[in-house]
Design a protein around this motif. Sequence first.
Motif, PDB file in Angstrom:
ATOM      1  N   GLU A  14      35.298  -1.855  34.523  1.00  0.00           N
ATOM      2  CA  GLU A  14      35.968  -2.989  35.141  1.00  0.00           C
ATOM      3  C   GLU A  14      36.542  -3.961  34.120  1.00  0.00           C
ATOM      4  OE1 GLU A  14      34.719  -6.175  34.674  1.00  0.00           O
ATOM      5  OE2 GLU A  14      33.133  -5.318  33.446  1.00  0.00           O
ATOM      6  N   SER A  15      36.076  -3.869  32.881  1.00  0.00           N
ATOM      7  CA  SER A  15      36.528  -4.779  31.825  1.00  0.00           C
ATOM      8  C   SER A  15      37.841  -4.321  31.207  1.00  0.00           C
ATOM      9  CB  SER A  15      35.454  -4.907  30.747  1.00  0.00           C
ATOM     10  OG  SER A  15      35.086  -3.637  30.235  1.00  0.00           O
ATOM     11  N   ALA A  16      38.602  -3.534  31.941  1.00  0.00           N
ATOM     12  CA  ALA A  16      39.966  -3.151  31.574  1.00  0.00           C
ATOM     13  C   ALA A  16      40.023  -1.990  30.593  1.00  0.00           C
ATOM     14  CB  ALA A  16      40.767  -4.340  31.032  1.00  0.00           C
ATOM     15  N   GLY A  17      38.956  -1.218  30.516  1.00  0.00           N
ATOM     16  CA  GLY A  17      38.962  -0.028  29.678  1.00  0.00           C
ATOM     17  C   GLY A  17      39.059   1.231  30.520  1.00  0.00           C
ATOM     18  N   THR A  18      40.020   2.086  30.197  1.00  0.00           N
ATOM     19  CA  THR A  18      40.193   3.354  30.897  1.00  0.00           C
ATOM     20  C   THR A  18      40.523   4.416  29.853  1.00  0.00           C
ATOM     21  OG1 THR A  18      41.438   1.986  32.469  1.00  0.00           O
ATOM     22  CG2 THR A  18      41.167   4.303  33.018  1.00  0.00           C
ATOM     23  N   GLY A  19      40.084   5.643  30.087  1.00  0.00           N
ATOM     24  CA  GLY A  19      40.377   6.699  29.123  1.00  0.00           C
ATOM     25  C   GLY A  19      40.090   8.066  29.700  1.00  0.00           C
ATOM     26  N   SER A  20      40.278   9.076  28.868  1.00  0.00           N
ATOM     27  CA  SER A  20      40.035  10.449  29.322  1.00  0.00           C
ATOM     28  C   SER A  20      39.441  11.259  28.175  1.00  0.00           C
ATOM     29  CB  SER A  20      41.335  11.088  29.825  1.00  0.00           C
ATOM     30  OG  SER A  20      42.104  11.640  28.770  1.00  0.00           O
ATOM     31  N   ASP A  21      39.368  12.559  28.387  1.00  0.00           N
ATOM     32  CA  ASP A  21      38.733  13.411  27.383  1.00  0.00           C
ATOM     33  C   ASP A  21      39.624  13.691  26.184  1.00  0.00           C
ATOM     34  OD1 ASP A  21      40.535  15.028  28.681  1.00  0.00           O
ATOM     35  OD2 ASP A  21      39.101  16.600  29.224  1.00  0.00           O
ATOM     36  N   HIS A  22      40.787  13.034  26.091  1.00  0.00           N
ATOM     37  CA  HIS A  22      41.659  13.250  24.936  1.00  0.00           C
ATOM     38  C   HIS A  22      41.096  12.588  23.676  1.00  0.00           C
ATOM     39  CE1 HIS A  22      42.944   9.254  26.218  1.00  0.00           C
ATOM     40  NE2 HIS A  22      43.619   9.105  25.087  1.00  0.00           N
ATOM     41  N   VAL A  23      40.306  11.527  23.831  1.00  0.00           N
ATOM     42  CA  VAL A  23      39.582  10.894  22.726  1.00  0.00           C
ATOM     43  C   VAL A  23      38.206  10.500  23.261  1.00  0.00           C
ATOM     44  CG1 VAL A  23      41.592  10.045  21.443  1.00  0.00           C
ATOM     45  CG2 VAL A  23      40.617   8.628  23.255  1.00  0.00           C
ATOM     46  N   ARG A  24      37.431   9.797  22.462  1.00  0.00           N
ATOM     47  CA  ARG A  24      36.112   9.363  22.906  1.00  0.00           C
ATOM     48  C   ARG A  24      36.010   7.838  22.877  1.00  0.00           C
ATOM     49  NH1 ARG A  24      36.599  13.573  24.443  1.00  0.00           N
ATOM     50  NH2 ARG A  24      35.214  15.388  24.367  1.00  0.00           N
ATOM     51  N   GLU A  25      37.116   7.209  23.188  1.00  0.00           N
ATOM     52  CA  GLU A  25      37.198   5.763  23.345  1.00  0.00           C
ATOM     53  C   GLU A  25      38.077   5.473  24.545  1.00  0.00           C
ATOM     54  OE1 GLU A  25      35.834   3.202  21.929  1.00  0.00           O
ATOM     55  OE2 GLU A  25      35.156   3.782  19.929  1.00  0.00           O
ATOM     56  N   LYS A  26      37.957   4.276  25.083  1.00  0.00           N
ATOM     57  CA  LYS A  26      38.949   3.863  26.073  1.00  0.00           C
ATOM     58  C   LYS A  26      40.273   3.680  25.358  1.00  0.00           C
ATOM     59  CE  LYS A  26      36.727  -0.728  25.982  1.00  0.00           C
ATOM     60  NZ  LYS A  26      35.355  -0.414  25.605  1.00  0.00           N
ATOM     61  N   ASP A  27      41.360   3.750  26.106  1.00  0.00           N
ATOM     62  CA  ASP A  27      42.675   3.829  25.466  1.00  0.00           C
ATOM     63  C   ASP A  27      43.703   3.094  26.327  1.00  0.00           C
ATOM     64  OD1 ASP A  27      45.049   4.490  24.252  1.00  0.00           O
ATOM     65  OD2 ASP A  27      44.574   6.612  24.006  1.00  0.00           O
ATOM     66  N   GLY A  28      44.085   1.910  25.881  1.00  0.00           N
ATOM     67  CA  GLY A  28      44.975   1.067  26.658  1.00  0.00           C
ATOM     68  C   GLY A  28      46.356   1.645  26.857  1.00  0.00           C
ATOM     69  N   LEU A  29      46.995   2.111  25.785  1.00  0.00           N
ATOM     70  CA  LEU A  29      48.353   2.625  25.905  1.00  0.00           C
ATOM     71  C   LEU A  29      48.384   3.939  26.661  1.00  0.00           C
ATOM     72  CD1 LEU A  29      51.274   2.045  25.303  1.00  0.00           C
ATOM     73  CD2 LEU A  29      50.971   3.001  23.016  1.00  0.00           C
ATOM     74  N   TRP A  30      47.348   4.749  26.530  1.00  0.00           N
ATOM     75  CA  TRP A  30      47.238   5.987  27.311  1.00  0.00           C
ATOM     76  C   TRP A  30      47.288   5.668  28.796  1.00  0.00           C
ATOM     77  CZ3 TRP A  30      43.407   6.840  30.918  1.00  0.00           C
ATOM     78  CH2 TRP A  30      43.364   8.117  31.490  1.00  0.00           C
ATOM     79  N   ALA A  31      46.536   4.650  29.232  1.00  0.00           N
ATOM     80  CA  ALA A  31      46.525   4.286  30.650  1.00  0.00           C
ATOM     81  C   ALA A  31      47.912   3.845  31.116  1.00  0.00           C
ATOM     82  CB  ALA A  31      45.499   3.174  30.904  1.00  0.00           C
ATOM     83  N   VAL A  32      48.612   3.093  30.275  1.00  0.00           N
ATOM     84  CA  VAL A  32      49.963   2.639  30.615  1.00  0.00           C
ATOM     85  C   VAL A  32      50.900   3.829  30.757  1.00  0.00           C
ATOM     86  CG1 VAL A  32      51.935   1.303  29.767  1.00  0.00           C
ATOM     87  CG2 VAL A  32      49.620   0.380  29.538  1.00  0.00           C
ATOM     88  N   LEU A  33      50.810   4.773  29.834  1.00  0.00           N
ATOM     89  CA  LEU A  33      51.684   5.949  29.883  1.00  0.00           C
ATOM     90  C   LEU A  33      51.375   6.823  31.094  1.00  0.00           C
ATOM     91  CD1 LEU A  33      51.709   6.807  26.085  1.00  0.00           C
ATOM     92  CD2 LEU A  33      53.675   6.038  27.434  1.00  0.00           C
ATOM     93  N   LEU A  34      50.108   6.945  31.463  1.00  0.00           N
ATOM     94  CA  LEU A  34      49.770   7.722  32.649  1.00  0.00           C
ATOM     95  C   LEU A  34      50.322   7.040  33.905  1.00  0.00           C
ATOM     96  CD1 LEU A  34      48.521  10.061  34.102  1.00  0.00           C
ATOM     97  CD2 LEU A  34      46.254   9.013  33.820  1.00  0.00           C
ATOM     98  N   TRP A  35      50.232   5.716  33.970  1.00  0.00           N
ATOM     99  CA  TRP A  35      50.855   4.994  35.080  1.00  0.00           C
ATOM    100  C   TRP A  35      52.362   5.281  35.139  1.00  0.00           C
ATOM    101  CZ3 TRP A  35      50.110   2.035  39.337  1.00  0.00           C
ATOM    102  CH2 TRP A  35      48.802   1.630  39.636  1.00  0.00           C
ATOM    103  N   LEU A  36      53.023   5.218  33.990  1.00  0.00           N
ATOM    104  CA  LEU A  36      54.461   5.465  33.964  1.00  0.00           C
ATOM    105  C   LEU A  36      54.790   6.878  34.424  1.00  0.00           C
ATOM    106  CD1 LEU A  36      55.440   3.685  30.629  1.00  0.00           C
ATOM    107  CD2 LEU A  36      56.176   3.022  32.928  1.00  0.00           C
TER     108      LEU A  36
END
Length: 542
Positions: A364-386
């Motif tokens: 909920e603290s604005a971190g989202t990610g996937s199995d592409h790395v092992r950290e949350k990833d802000g720009l990844w989330a933006v690109l997936l939205w796009l």
Amino acid sequence: MATQTIPSKPFEGQKPGTSGLRKKTRDFMVPGYLENFVQSVLNAIDGATDKTFVLGGDGRYFNAEAIQTILKMAAANGAKHVIVGQNGLLSTPAASHVIRKYKADGGFILSASHNPGGIDADFGLKFNGENGGPAPEALTTKMLAQSEAISEYLISDGADIDLSALGSHTLDGMSVEIIDPVSDYAELMGTLFDFNAIKSLFATGFRMRFDAMHAVTGPYAKSILEDTLGAPEGTVINGVPSVDFGKGHPDPNPVWAKELMAEMMGDNAPDFGAASDGDGDRNMIVGAGLYVTPSDSLAVLAANAHLAPGYKGGIAGVARSMPTSAASDRVAEKLGVASFETPTGWKFFGNLLDAGKVTICGEESAGTGSDHVREKDGLWAVLLWLNILAVRKQSVGDMMADHWQTYGRDYYSRHDYEALPTDVANAVMEDLKSDLDGLAGRKVGAITVSKADNFSYDDPVDGSTSPNQGIRIFFESGARAVFRLSGTGTEGATLRVYLQHYVDGEGALFEEPQAALAPIIAAAHQIAGLSRLDRDGPDVRT
């Protein structure tokens, strides 16, 4: 050049939290403080001999100086190779990818994430393991033990490395490679998303604003969004990293990203707005006139990930932190995949990702990610939205309306009470714990408590147990309130109160969230006795 052995003694309080060690910048600048912690990390991982490390940070005040110290200590401790982001910059997700791509033994990431930067603000340092993820609790426990017993540290007396010069360097027999901080990460994004579809979206006149908040994602966003995907120049604002984040607070939420929010809520708003934080691992998503909560964003991404090439086969499962709303659980159930509820802290997702149990995770603290790395990833989330918007050809508002009508809506908010006297914040939590057994059946206003507990997590991969992760209070209506103390602050204590109320797809889906949550807010305040905080209200409401 020679290795120096410097006598030292422990500093109190070098206990890594969910994201490493965070203190005031001036604390890290005290002679020996940084050195002690780095040596403690190296001792905890059984030394640095012949190992390869990744090193970089978010560019905040003291970042470059700390990198020079860590390089010299790595050399003195026998490291073979260190990969460093040019000018000392590496976003946290990019660092995770570089660790994994080059099979490094781990990495040092210098950041206090979304906390303010500057000599009188905050600094942080964490160690990520060879999987690219934050050190697990067993390792951070070893780090603390080493810091409490340290008597000396090793450091080279070699000259500083020119962090601006791409290419290979040598420091006291150790090779140092300065790399472009963006290129490896951008290449990875190109394998996950349909860049042609996103280019076509921008070519139709689709308008976007990305607020980099004077932080590390500026160069990443400009390179990918403007230079590669064809977004118009100026799409990225506040895109030059600054040691004090332009004297701002690099936390991507409606309170701190004021410039972006004003534009997105105003007349002639862009179609899509986004922001990222100090080290690039968090994100905020905004449509024209509509803020999307991180909990809802996680659910939308999980429901639509198959529209991006990197996830076209579907997802294995979804994981969320306990304080995050249950919106993603509803998606997982409909998709027929597993869902997991973990404590706050990305390291808990690491085991699930490594075991292949989940594909997408979020907090909920604005971190989202996937199995592409092992950290949350802000720009990844933006690109997936796009990518999703490009395929569905809907506005953010229409897509959210469809989602809520399909899954129902979890009205959600987080109330932060910051810089509280530690004894007061602790008293709130202790009183809640002592009242747990008597809360079930208690009527508070018009709603009734159904059950309450202190969340404990049993890791399904390694069998470890993490108790005392936050107080959960459930109401008969299906609503929930959660109380926990934050582990990311550096001054006093921060009490977080998380509030959730679910309505199904036939219910009132378009209310103002604070109004929809009003009975839950009132009940939470009464149960926890928040009047003792002597505050008119929360310092931050998201």
